[in-house]
Scaffold this active site. Structure first.
Site, short mmCIF file in Angstrom:
data_model
loop_
_atom_site.label_atom_id
_atom_site.label_comp_id
_atom_site.label_asym_id
_atom_site.label_seq_id
_atom_site.Cartn_x
_atom_site.Cartn_y
_atom_site.Cartn_z
N ASP A 7 33.24 85.05 -20.85
CA ASP A 7 32.56 86.16 -21.54
C ASP A 7 32.76 85.97 -23.04
O ASP A 7 33.29 84.94 -23.49
CB ASP A 7 33.02 87.53 -21.00
CG ASP A 7 34.41 87.94 -21.48
OD1 ASP A 7 35.08 87.15 -22.17
OD2 ASP A 7 34.85 89.06 -21.15
N CYS A 64 38.12 84.87 -20.25
CA CYS A 64 37.71 86.18 -20.79
C CYS A 64 38.78 86.59 -21.79
O CYS A 64 39.47 85.72 -22.34
CB CYS A 64 37.46 87.20 -19.68
SG CYS A 64 38.91 87.72 -18.73
N THR A 66 41.64 88.39 -21.31
CA THR A 66 42.98 88.17 -20.75
C THR A 66 43.00 87.11 -19.65
O THR A 66 44.08 86.66 -19.27
CB THR A 66 43.49 89.48 -20.10
OG1 THR A 66 42.53 89.86 -19.11
CG2 THR A 66 43.66 90.59 -21.13
N HIS A 97 51.43 74.26 -5.84
CA HIS A 97 51.79 75.16 -4.74
C HIS A 97 50.62 76.00 -4.20
O HIS A 97 50.63 76.36 -3.03
CB HIS A 97 52.90 76.12 -5.19
CG HIS A 97 54.23 75.45 -5.29
ND1 HIS A 97 55.41 76.13 -5.45
CD2 HIS A 97 54.58 74.13 -5.23
CE1 HIS A 97 56.43 75.27 -5.51
NE2 HIS A 97 55.96 74.05 -5.38
N HIS A 132 53.21 74.55 1.65
CA HIS A 132 52.27 75.27 0.77
C HIS A 132 50.88 75.35 1.37
O HIS A 132 50.13 76.28 1.10
CB HIS A 132 52.24 74.62 -0.62
CG HIS A 132 53.60 74.58 -1.25
ND1 HIS A 132 54.28 75.72 -1.60
CD2 HIS A 132 54.43 73.53 -1.52
CE1 HIS A 132 55.46 75.37 -2.10
NE2 HIS A 132 55.58 74.06 -2.05
C1 RB5 Z 1 36.31 92.36 -22.85
O1 RB5 Z 1 36.55 93.26 -23.89
C2 RB5 Z 1 37.54 92.26 -21.94
O2 RB5 Z 1 37.74 93.45 -21.27
C3 RB5 Z 1 37.39 91.11 -21.00
O3 RB5 Z 1 37.18 89.94 -21.72
C4 RB5 Z 1 38.58 90.79 -20.11
O4 RB5 Z 1 39.75 90.70 -20.85
C5 RB5 Z 1 38.74 91.62 -18.90
O5 RB5 Z 1 39.66 91.39 -18.08
#
Ligand code: RB5
Length: 148
Positions: A7, A64, A66, A97, A132
């Site tokens: 994203d 993304c 996180t 694993h 595993h």
């Molecule tokens: C976008 O702002 C953010 O929410 C997305 O990139 C991601 O981190 C969601 O888990």
């Protein structure tokens, strides 16, 4: 073939990973996004996860903010084992694993250099099998609604 998706918050990590793949002559398909304009991560998670689940891609890489949302979405596709990694140890262990087939990373958590390093480890570490294998088979049984 490696399937890529991100994203807006993971876009710049994906671009750095593309440079790495090009340098190493590794084939890839880029499912977007293609800019930092705000988009919904599940769209890209599904495209990459479908490619991996269908055997069109050997592995997938998703980015993304996180790595969490995009991995959650990818893990809804049957056969996908997406792992969020923030360090080299996790990138190695999730291959050894968990036989992870999708690596997820966060552009608001790690920098591009780290993302490239984790990608390199992820693509070059083999699954250990043995006990595993039994464990990832149990994951598949949960996915299939089977008891064990
Ligand atoms: C976008 O702002 C953010 O929410 C997305 O990139 C991601 O981190 C969601 O888990």
């Amino acid at each position: 073939m490696i399937a890529l998706g991100a994203d807006h918050a993971g876009f710049y990590l994906k671009e750095a990973i593309i440079e790495y793949l090009k340098k190493n002559n590794i084939e890839y398909v880029d499912h977007g996004c293609y800019s930092e304009e705000s988009v919904d991560y599940a769209i890209f998670a599904k495209k990459v996860a479908d490619d991996v689940a269908d055997g069109k891609a050997e592995k997938g890489i998703l980015c993304c903010g996180t790595g969490i949302g995009i991995s959650m979405a990818a893990n809804k596709v049957k056969g996908i084992r997406a792992a969020v990694c923030t360090n080299e140890f996790c990138a190695e262990m999730t291959r050894r694993h968990n036989d992870s087939n999708v690596l997820a990373m966060g552009g608001r958590v790690i920098d591009a250099e780290t993302a490239v390093k984790l990608t390199d480890i992820f693509l070059n570490t083999e699954f250990e099998g043995g006990k595993h294998l039994r464990r990832i088979q149990q994951i598949a049984m949960i996915e299939n609604g089977e008891d064990f």
